[in-house]
Design an enzyme around this catalytic site. Structure first.
Site, PDB file in Angstrom:
ATOM      1  N   LYS A 108      40.927  -8.734  37.930  1.00  0.00           N
ATOM      2  CA  LYS A 108      40.831  -7.264  37.879  1.00  0.00           C
ATOM      3  C   LYS A 108      39.804  -6.773  38.879  1.00  0.00           C
ATOM      4  CE  LYS A 108      36.597  -6.861  35.910  1.00  0.00           C
ATOM      5  NZ  LYS A 108      35.438  -6.210  36.570  1.00  0.00           N
ATOM      6  N   ASP A 147      36.020  -7.384  28.734  1.00  0.00           N
ATOM      7  CA  ASP A 147      37.167  -7.247  29.625  1.00  0.00           C
ATOM      8  C   ASP A 147      38.429  -7.925  29.087  1.00  0.00           C
ATOM      9  OD1 ASP A 147      35.486  -5.989  31.434  1.00  0.00           O
ATOM     10  OD2 ASP A 147      35.133  -7.792  32.624  1.00  0.00           O
TER      11      ASP A 147
END
Length: 311
Positions: free
Chosen positions: A16, A143
């Site tokens: 990401k 996350d």
């Protein structure tokens, strides 16, 4: 050790980049409040989850020696937590093939944890809902819930509350990877040090970023990229600023430190521009490795199965 022909699942999971990362003041629980926009890109780790006689984890690929192979490994912690939550006493062996940078601000450890959750759910035959998996994921790391789903999403709380964001089109990125690594805790501590005595507002994402994503507007996205951790990361790894300036000189629309760093992300106008930028940065020797990636992409997915029960 694993058993021959034991049920197994191979899960592919992306890295990401944070398109926007707003960091609030430290909370009473020690975490910082965040408002962030996650964006999954096509740099992938693969995690194989196999039923085994004993719990174990092994790691292969770039800088695998920097990843723990004991109970502190993020993927192993995720597997153990899921087993505890559902009273599973069947060990698994995890094999992680690394391509996502280690301690690079691209959520490599969180990605592996998300992959482990999905793989363990499959080999144990739990058939859990996505909200059930996300509940466990949030306990592993901030996350991890996002990496289960991928795409582009708004993260709040400490990042674990995730809501998808409508995004049009695909964006091209170039990442300059710096292999020395930065621990997230170290960067947060530096953020707090740089802000000492200042009034820190509640974090919130910008409407300009949301508008650019809805429209697939690469110029609007370039103007809206922002990371409150960037100054801290650059103060800890001084060559990041040099890398960022060089990328802009070579035609990047915008640049940002990815998460807590030290990976530097460059937004390119299109695939051709990204390839040209990658070649130029590589020729200049900026970054230990320079790669092209596109996003958004989906999150953790099972790509191969062996001997799994089907309903």
């Amino acid at each position: 050790m694993t058993r021959r022909d034991a049920p197994a699942a191979v899960v592919r999971v992306p890295a990401k980049v944070n398109l926007e990362l707003r960091v609030g003041a430290p909370r009473e629980d020690g975490f910082h409040g965040l408002a962030t926009v996650y964006h999954a890109v096509d740099i992938f780790d693969e995690v194989t989850v196999e039923l085994a006689d004993d719990w174990g984890v092994e790691v292969h690929g770039d800088h695998a020696d920097k990843v723990p192979v004991d109970e502190t490994n993020s993927a192993m912690r995720a597997a153990r937590l899921l087993a505890q939550r559902h009273q599973i006493d069947q060990p698994v062996h995890l094999t992680i093939e690394k391509s996502i940078p280690v301690a690079g601000g691209m959520a490599g450890g969180s990605a592996d944890a998300a992959a482990a959750l999905l793989g363990c759910d499959a080999v144990w035959g739990l058939d859990l809902s996505r909200p059930d998996l996300e509940t466990v994921a949030a306990k592993v790391g901030s996350d991890v819930p996002f990496l289960l789903t991928g795409g582009t999403a708004l993260g709040s709380g400490r990042g674990e509350h995730v809501v998808p964001v409508l995004t049009q089109g695909t964006f091209d990125w170039v990442f300059a990877l710096h292999h020395e690594g930065l621990s997230t805790a170290t960067v947060y501590a530096r953020v707090d040090q740089l802000r000492e005595g200042l009034n820190v507002p509640e974090p919130s994402t910008s409407e300009a970023l949301m508008t650019a994503l809805r429209a697939g507007d690469v110029d609007g996205l370039a103007a809206a990229l922002s990371n409150d951790m960037e100054e801290a990361a650059c103060s800890l790894v001084s060559r990041l600023r040099t890398t960022m300036m060089a990328g802009l000189e070579h035609g990047a629309l915008a640049t940002i430190v990815s998460g807590s760093g030290p990976t530097v992300a460059f937004l390119a106008r299109d695939r051709t521009a990204a390839i040209d930028l990658m070649v130029a940065l590589s020729a200049d020797g900026l970054g230990d490795e320079v790669v092209h990636a596109r996003g958004p992409v989906v999150g953790a997915q099972i790509i191969r199965e062996q001997g799994l029960r089907t309903s």
